[in-house]
Design a protein around this motif. Structure first.
Motif, PDB file in Angstrom:
ATOM      1  N   CYS A  99      -3.007  -4.838  10.250  1.00  0.00           N
ATOM      2  CA  CYS A  99      -1.932  -4.700  11.053  1.00  0.00           C
ATOM      3  C   CYS A  99      -1.425  -3.388  11.286  1.00  0.00           C
ATOM      4  O   CYS A  99      -1.727  -2.365  10.288  1.00  0.00           O
ATOM      5  CB  CYS A  99      -0.648  -5.554  10.701  1.00  0.00           C
ATOM      6  N   GLY A 145       8.376  -3.852   9.484  1.00  0.00           N
ATOM      7  CA  GLY A 145       7.446  -2.777   8.963  1.00  0.00           C
ATOM      8  C   GLY A 145       6.697  -2.411  10.368  1.00  0.00           C
ATOM      9  O   GLY A 145       5.975  -1.376  10.465  1.00  0.00           O
ATOM     10  N   LEU A 146       6.552  -3.192  11.177  1.00  0.00           N
ATOM     11  CA  LEU A 146       5.555  -3.124  12.446  1.00  0.00           C
ATOM     12  C   LEU A 146       6.695  -2.698  13.469  1.00  0.00           C
ATOM     13  O   LEU A 146       6.374  -2.621  14.928  1.00  0.00           O
ATOM     14  CB  LEU A 146       4.987  -4.287  12.777  1.00  0.00           C
ATOM     15  N   THR A 158       4.158   6.941   6.787  1.00  0.00           N
ATOM     16  CA  THR A 158       3.077   6.832   7.422  1.00  0.00           C
ATOM     17  C   THR A 158       2.106   7.585   8.428  1.00  0.00           C
ATOM     18  O   THR A 158       2.433   8.727   8.194  1.00  0.00           O
ATOM     19  CB  THR A 158       3.482   5.483   8.589  1.00  0.00           C
ATOM     20  N   GLU A 213       4.373  -8.317   7.888  1.00  0.00           N
ATOM     21  CA  GLU A 213       3.492  -7.467   8.525  1.00  0.00           C
ATOM     22  C   GLU A 213       1.879  -7.767   8.317  1.00  0.00           C
ATOM     23  O   GLU A 213       1.545  -7.902   9.385  1.00  0.00           O
ATOM     24  CB  GLU A 213       3.426  -5.970   8.000  1.00  0.00           C
ATOM     25  N   HIS A 223       0.797  -1.297  -0.058  1.00  0.00           N
ATOM     26  CA  HIS A 223       0.110   0.205   0.061  1.00  0.00           C
ATOM     27  C   HIS A 223       0.946   1.191  -0.073  1.00  0.00           C
ATOM     28  O   HIS A 223       0.177   2.402  -0.410  1.00  0.00           O
ATOM     29  CB  HIS A 223      -0.936  -0.025   1.256  1.00  0.00           C
ATOM     30  N   LYS A 224       2.148   1.306   0.368  1.00  0.00           N
ATOM     31  CA  LYS A 224       2.795   2.398   0.632  1.00  0.00           C
ATOM     32  C   LYS A 224       2.920   3.107  -0.549  1.00  0.00           C
ATOM     33  O   LYS A 224       3.156   4.710  -0.246  1.00  0.00           O
ATOM     34  CB  LYS A 224       4.377   2.033   0.954  1.00  0.00           C
ATOM     35  N   GLY A 266       0.595   2.743  11.231  1.00  0.00           N
ATOM     36  CA  GLY A 266      -0.758   2.785  11.342  1.00  0.00           C
ATOM     37  C   GLY A 266      -1.589   3.080   9.867  1.00  0.00           C
ATOM     38  O   GLY A 266      -2.621   3.305   9.693  1.00  0.00           O
ATOM     39  N   SER A 267      -0.739   3.386   8.812  1.00  0.00           N
ATOM     40  CA  SER A 267      -1.376   3.953   7.517  1.00  0.00           C
ATOM     41  C   SER A 267      -2.298   2.753   6.885  1.00  0.00           C
ATOM     42  O   SER A 267      -3.103   3.283   6.247  1.00  0.00           O
ATOM     43  CB  SER A 267      -0.257   4.515   6.683  1.00  0.00           C
ATOM     44  N   ASN A 268      -1.592   1.423   6.827  1.00  0.00           N
ATOM     45  CA  ASN A 268      -2.547   0.844   6.053  1.00  0.00           C
ATOM     46  C   ASN A 268      -3.904   0.489   6.441  1.00  0.00           C
ATOM     47  O   ASN A 268      -4.973   0.437   6.228  1.00  0.00           O
ATOM     48  CB  ASN A 268      -2.084  -0.554   5.625  1.00  0.00           C
ATOM     49  N   ALA A 286       3.121 -10.502   3.102  1.00  0.00           N
ATOM     50  CA  ALA A 286       3.930  -9.886   3.726  1.00  0.00           C
ATOM     51  C   ALA A 286       3.816 -10.179   5.250  1.00  0.00           C
ATOM     52  O   ALA A 286       2.723 -10.439   5.856  1.00  0.00           O
ATOM     53  CB  ALA A 286       4.011  -8.167   3.633  1.00  0.00           C
ATOM     54  N   SER A 304      -1.736  -6.028   3.512  1.00  0.00           N
ATOM     55  CA  SER A 304      -1.223  -4.650   3.125  1.00  0.00           C
ATOM     56  C   SER A 304       0.018  -4.858   2.068  1.00  0.00           C
ATOM     57  O   SER A 304       0.239  -3.740   1.374  1.00  0.00           O
ATOM     58  CB  SER A 304      -0.591  -4.186   4.454  1.00  0.00           C
ATOM     59  N   GLY A 305       0.649  -6.047   1.924  1.00  0.00           N
ATOM     60  CA  GLY A 305       1.715  -6.306   1.143  1.00  0.00           C
ATOM     61  C   GLY A 305       1.938  -7.627   0.681  1.00  0.00           C
ATOM     62  O   GLY A 305       1.522  -8.538   1.601  1.00  0.00           O
ATOM     63  N   GLY A 328       1.728  -0.710  12.098  1.00  0.00           N
ATOM     64  CA  GLY A 328       2.784  -0.225  12.305  1.00  0.00           C
ATOM     65  C   GLY A 328       2.908   1.193  12.811  1.00  0.00           C
ATOM     66  O   GLY A 328       2.484   1.367  14.117  1.00  0.00           O
TER      67      GLY A 328
HETATM   68  C1  LIG Z   1       5.336  -0.464   5.920  1.00  0.00           C
HETATM   69  C2  LIG Z   1       4.365  -1.552   6.081  1.00  0.00           C
HETATM   70  C3  LIG Z   1       3.354  -1.701   6.880  1.00  0.00           C
HETATM   71  C4  LIG Z   1       3.169  -0.994   8.316  1.00  0.00           C
HETATM   72  O1  LIG Z   1       3.072   0.408   8.206  1.00  0.00           O
HETATM   73  P1  LIG Z   1       1.663   1.320   8.328  1.00  0.00           P
HETATM   74  O2  LIG Z   1       1.901   2.304   8.218  1.00  0.00           O
HETATM   75  O3  LIG Z   1       1.277   0.567   9.800  1.00  0.00           O
HETATM   76  O4  LIG Z   1       0.804   0.455   7.360  1.00  0.00           O
HETATM   77  C5  LIG Z   1       2.449  -2.895   6.841  1.00  0.00           C
HETATM   78  N1  LIG Z   1       2.584  -3.759   6.013  1.00  0.00           N
HETATM   79  C6  LIG Z   1       3.517  -3.711   4.873  1.00  0.00           C
HETATM   80  C7  LIG Z   1       3.416  -4.696   3.899  1.00  0.00           C
HETATM   81  C8  LIG Z   1       4.396  -2.642   5.059  1.00  0.00           C
HETATM   82  O5  LIG Z   1       5.293  -2.470   4.011  1.00  0.00           O
END
Ligand SMILES: *Cc1c(COP(=O)(O)O)cnc(C)c1O
Length: 417
Positions: free
Chosen positions: A253, A326-327, A213, A373, A109-110, A257-259, A371, A399-400, A255
């Motif tokens: 998940c 990532g977390l 994020t 994460e 998602h990044k 918190g963006s996803n 991923a 998320s990945g 980290g």
């Molecule tokens: C970076 C990452 C995260 C954690 O970042 P958030 O900002 O919490 O989303 C989660 N999943 C993947 C695949 C990432 O690359």
């Protein structure tokens, strides 16, 4: 359980209940209740003001939106599918849907946020982009966006992270970015962030700091959320089309918190939809063994924002651990802390071992290698599913993709690649 991704939409029931009182907008100072704000050197305030004003106006600018939406569709590959998890649904007795951010270009998602910010920076006439990265995913996303738009790109990364994530360092360089190793402190993400902030203070006139994020000083938490909220807008439409109703719960998940915020945002006012975040439970409860900020931390200030932080009684920020890079961060995005205070969002912790089990489960049951994460959300899937009504519907955010993690999995499990 009988449902699949191709079945006709169920008949729509009563319109979803929305709770208009739950605000999801920071105040003029960028505060989500007691969280958020701007804890930065005075010299950065004009840049943050310029960014806030620029983003507020471009958000409503037709040409900007047209270009951004076009790139989301034709470069990133959006909308990403909402995939029905047939075997997991059978096994768990609830309908499980997967939001497929793993299918975004660059594999997570990044890129949604990185591309949005780099476009914004170009429109604000910045000529240079800096960013920090831990695992390298945000660095690759930013380097990709800069190569596409044609801006200079410098990525700060701890030397320990560079060693652990060598393929991502190579990718960034292939994309034309300059990668600067940071040898200070623990030689990881927080040291890279400190260095990126120093660079920004010194070069603020021509440089945009692309934060990865929903974290840092205002407007980053709300701006990054806006760029990522495409995830939930799509998912809301997709689940209404497929099920004719909203889900009982969302699972993601956390980290920074963006996803999770990206998925949650479109549903925050839907009182009947539980928002469930999963933090890294690591391999123990002591400081240094996990990154479960809501389970081992308390409110404080760290790297520009007020939020929940893993700190000792003297306020010293503590080291963290997670099997997924990532977390692995000592603090969490301020809006999550606020949603939690209001009882709107819930948070669970998933241990390294549970995440590894989730990784294998998704690969074997649904043919998706996630991923590490994202595997933290899968690690809690059975527990969350069991807490839903028997006709319950859940969306988990993938998320990945896990390509970046297969070597680490092989190492952890003593297997040969
Ligand atoms: C970076 C990452 C995260 C954690 O970042 P958030 O900002 O919490 O989303 C989660 N999943 C993947 C695949 C990432 O690359």
């Amino acid at each position: 359980m009988s449902s699949d991704a191709t079945s006709a939409p169920a008949t729509a029931s009563a319109p979803p209940k929305r709770n208009e009182k739950k605000q999801s907008w920071p105040d003029a100072k960028g505060r989500f209740g007691p969280y958020g704000g701007r804890y930065v050197p005075e010299t950065l305030i004009p840049a943050l003001d310029e960014l806030t004003a620029g983003w507020k106006s471009l958000k409503r600018d037709r040409a900007f939106q047209k270009e951004f939406q076009g790139l989301l569709a034709n470069f990133i590959g959006r909308p990403t599918p909402l995939t029905f998890a047939t075997r997991l649904s059978q096994r768990l007795g609830r309908k499980i849907w997967l939001k497929r951010e793993d299918l975004c270009h660059t594999g997570a998602h990044k890129i949604n946020n990185a591309l949005g910010q780099v476009l914004l920076a170009r429109n604000l006439r910045k000529t240079r982009i800096i960013a920090e990265t831990g695992a390298g995913q945000h660095g690759v996303a930013t380097a990709t966006a800069c190569a596409l738009i044609g801006l200079k790109c410098r990525i700060y990364m701890g030397t320990e992270d560079m060693r652990r994530q060598a393929p991502n360092v190579f990718r960034m360089r292939l994309l034309g970015a300059e990668v600067i190793g940071i040898d200070a402190g623990s030689k990881t993400l927080k040291d890279a962030i400190n260095e990126a902030l120093r660079d920004w203070v010194a070069n603020v006139r021509d440089t945009h700091y692309c934060l990865g994020t929903v974290y840092g000083p205002h407007p980053f938490p709300v701006m990054v959320r806006d760029f990522q909220s495409v995830i939930g807008r799509e998912a809301r439409k997709q689940i209404l089309a497929a099920e004719g109703r909203l889900p009982n719960a969302l699972l993601a998940c956390v980290g920074g918190g963006s996803n999770a915020m990206g998925l949650f945002h479109a549903f925050v006012k839907d009182a009947g939809v539980r928002l469930i975040g999963v933090e890294a439970g690591g391999n123990g409860n002591d400081f240094g063994q996990h990154a479960a900020r809501f389970d081992g931390g308390r409110p404080g200030v760290f790297q520009g924002t007020a939020t929940w932080v893993l700190q000792n009684t003297d306020g010293q920020v503590q080291n963290t651990h997670s099997v997924s890079a990532g977390l692995d961060y000592a603090a969490v995005g301020p809006e999550h802390a606020w949603l939690r205070d209001q009882g709107r969002a819930e948070f669970l912790r998933c241990s390294d071992a549970e995440a590894l089990a989730g990784f294998h489960l998704l690969a074997e049951a649904e043919a998706i290698i996630p991923a590490l994460e994202s595997s933290h959300a899968i690690g809690k899937l059975a527990e969350v599913a069991a807490s839903l009504p028997t006709d319950g519907v859940l969306i988990a955010n993938i998320s990945g993709r896990g390509d970046k993690d297969v070597a680490e999995i092989a190492r952890l499990e003593g297997l040969k690649l």
